[in-house]
Design a protein around this motif. Structure first.
Motif, PDB file in Angstrom:
ATOM      1  N   ALA A  97       0.820  -1.218   0.000  1.00  0.00           N
ATOM      2  CA  ALA A  97       0.000   0.000   0.000  1.00  0.00           C
ATOM      3  C   ALA A  97       0.852   1.265   0.000  1.00  0.00           C
ATOM      4  O   ALA A  97       0.550   2.218  -0.717  1.00  0.00           O
ATOM      5  CB  ALA A  97      -0.950  -0.003   1.193  1.00  0.00           C
ATOM      6  N   ILE A  98       1.909   1.292   0.774  1.00  0.00           N
ATOM      7  CA  ILE A  98       2.764   2.480   0.845  1.00  0.00           C
ATOM      8  C   ILE A  98       3.387   2.767  -0.519  1.00  0.00           C
ATOM      9  O   ILE A  98       3.398   3.907  -0.976  1.00  0.00           O
ATOM     10  CB  ILE A  98       3.875   2.298   1.917  1.00  0.00           C
ATOM     11  CG1 ILE A  98       3.257   2.159   3.302  1.00  0.00           C
ATOM     12  CG2 ILE A  98       4.876   3.438   1.869  1.00  0.00           C
ATOM     13  CD1 ILE A  98       2.556   3.401   3.801  1.00  0.00           C
ATOM     14  N   GLY A  99       3.891   1.755  -1.163  1.00  0.00           N
ATOM     15  CA  GLY A  99       4.507   1.933  -2.477  1.00  0.00           C
ATOM     16  C   GLY A  99       3.533   2.472  -3.506  1.00  0.00           C
ATOM     17  O   GLY A  99       3.876   3.360  -4.297  1.00  0.00           O
ATOM     18  N   TYR A 100       2.308   1.972  -3.516  1.00  0.00           N
ATOM     19  CA  TYR A 100       1.309   2.463  -4.462  1.00  0.00           C
ATOM     20  C   TYR A 100       0.916   3.895  -4.138  1.00  0.00           C
ATOM     21  O   TYR A 100       0.711   4.711  -5.036  1.00  0.00           O
ATOM     22  CB  TYR A 100       0.065   1.558  -4.473  1.00  0.00           C
ATOM     23  CG  TYR A 100       0.315   0.252  -5.176  1.00  0.00           C
ATOM     24  CD1 TYR A 100       0.517   0.205  -6.544  1.00  0.00           C
ATOM     25  CD2 TYR A 100       0.381  -0.947  -4.469  1.00  0.00           C
ATOM     26  CE1 TYR A 100       0.754  -0.983  -7.202  1.00  0.00           C
ATOM     27  CE2 TYR A 100       0.623  -2.145  -5.113  1.00  0.00           C
ATOM     28  CZ  TYR A 100       0.809  -2.157  -6.479  1.00  0.00           C
ATOM     29  OH  TYR A 100       1.053  -3.344  -7.118  1.00  0.00           O
ATOM     30  N   THR A 101       0.828   4.223  -2.860  1.00  0.00           N
ATOM     31  CA  THR A 101       0.487   5.587  -2.458  1.00  0.00           C
ATOM     32  C   THR A 101       1.553   6.555  -2.945  1.00  0.00           C
ATOM     33  O   THR A 101       1.241   7.597  -3.531  1.00  0.00           O
ATOM     34  CB  THR A 101       0.348   5.679  -0.923  1.00  0.00           C
ATOM     35  OG1 THR A 101      -0.651   4.760  -0.499  1.00  0.00           O
ATOM     36  CG2 THR A 101      -0.024   7.084  -0.491  1.00  0.00           C
ATOM     37  N   VAL A 102       2.809   6.218  -2.722  1.00  0.00           N
ATOM     38  CA  VAL A 102       3.915   7.079  -3.170  1.00  0.00           C
ATOM     39  C   VAL A 102       3.899   7.206  -4.687  1.00  0.00           C
ATOM     40  O   VAL A 102       4.060   8.305  -5.233  1.00  0.00           O
ATOM     41  CB  VAL A 102       5.267   6.515  -2.673  1.00  0.00           C
ATOM     42  CG1 VAL A 102       6.432   7.248  -3.322  1.00  0.00           C
ATOM     43  CG2 VAL A 102       5.344   6.590  -1.160  1.00  0.00           C
ATOM     44  N   PHE A 103       3.681   6.106  -5.382  1.00  0.00           N
ATOM     45  CA  PHE A 103       3.641   6.136  -6.842  1.00  0.00           C
ATOM     46  C   PHE A 103       2.544   7.061  -7.346  1.00  0.00           C
ATOM     47  O   PHE A 103       2.780   7.920  -8.190  1.00  0.00           O
ATOM     48  CB  PHE A 103       3.439   4.721  -7.398  1.00  0.00           C
ATOM     49  CG  PHE A 103       3.177   4.699  -8.883  1.00  0.00           C
ATOM     50  CD1 PHE A 103       4.201   4.934  -9.784  1.00  0.00           C
ATOM     51  CD2 PHE A 103       1.901   4.453  -9.363  1.00  0.00           C
ATOM     52  CE1 PHE A 103       3.960   4.917 -11.146  1.00  0.00           C
ATOM     53  CE2 PHE A 103       1.648   4.432 -10.723  1.00  0.00           C
ATOM     54  CZ  PHE A 103       2.676   4.668 -11.620  1.00  0.00           C
ATOM     55  N   PHE A 104       1.332   6.898  -6.828  1.00  0.00           N
ATOM     56  CA  PHE A 104       0.213   7.722  -7.315  1.00  0.00           C
ATOM     57  C   PHE A 104       0.381   9.182  -6.935  1.00  0.00           C
ATOM     58  O   PHE A 104       0.030  10.071  -7.693  1.00  0.00           O
ATOM     59  CB  PHE A 104      -1.123   7.155  -6.817  1.00  0.00           C
ATOM     60  CG  PHE A 104      -1.542   5.931  -7.562  1.00  0.00           C
ATOM     61  CD1 PHE A 104      -1.820   5.969  -8.925  1.00  0.00           C
ATOM     62  CD2 PHE A 104      -1.643   4.707  -6.915  1.00  0.00           C
ATOM     63  CE1 PHE A 104      -2.193   4.830  -9.619  1.00  0.00           C
ATOM     64  CE2 PHE A 104      -2.021   3.569  -7.604  1.00  0.00           C
ATOM     65  CZ  PHE A 104      -2.293   3.629  -8.960  1.00  0.00           C
ATOM     66  N   LEU A 105       0.922   9.455  -5.773  1.00  0.00           N
ATOM     67  CA  LEU A 105       1.166  10.843  -5.372  1.00  0.00           C
ATOM     68  C   LEU A 105       2.214  11.492  -6.274  1.00  0.00           C
ATOM     69  O   LEU A 105       2.128  12.686  -6.580  1.00  0.00           O
ATOM     70  CB  LEU A 105       1.577  10.916  -3.904  1.00  0.00           C
ATOM     71  CG  LEU A 105       0.478  10.618  -2.881  1.00  0.00           C
ATOM     72  CD1 LEU A 105       1.035  10.638  -1.469  1.00  0.00           C
ATOM     73  CD2 LEU A 105      -0.667  11.611  -3.024  1.00  0.00           C
ATOM     74  N   SER A 106       3.206  10.711  -6.698  1.00  0.00           N
ATOM     75  CA  SER A 106       4.241  11.265  -7.575  1.00  0.00           C
ATOM     76  C   SER A 106       3.687  11.624  -8.949  1.00  0.00           C
ATOM     77  O   SER A 106       4.256  12.456  -9.650  1.00  0.00           O
ATOM     78  CB  SER A 106       5.405  10.284  -7.713  1.00  0.00           C
ATOM     79  OG  SER A 106       5.020   9.160  -8.472  1.00  0.00           O
TER      80      SER A 106
END
Length: 58
Positions: free
Chosen positions: A46-55
């Motif tokens: 979840a953290i990785g996807y959150t960072v990806f989408f925020l970027s």
């Protein structure tokens, strides 16, 4: 394959079972397992996807 037929192509379990020459109960078991694995994957990443989408929105 079961996930693709049922979830992506919209086939019913009985239709997927006929296409794959397996029982509808086996299709159900495979779908249950596939969805469990997908949920676990997203929960663990979840953290990785959150960072990806925020970027994407910078």
């Amino acid at each position: 394959m079961v996930y693709q037929l049922c979830h992506q192509q919209g086939l019913k379990y009985e239709e997927a079972a006929l296409a794959m020459n397996i029982s509808p109960q086996t299709v159900h078991a495979y779908m249950k397992d596939a969805l469990r694995k997908i949920r676990t994957h997203f929960k663990n990443h979840a953290i990785g996807y959150t960072v990806f989408f925020l970027s994407l929105f910078k």
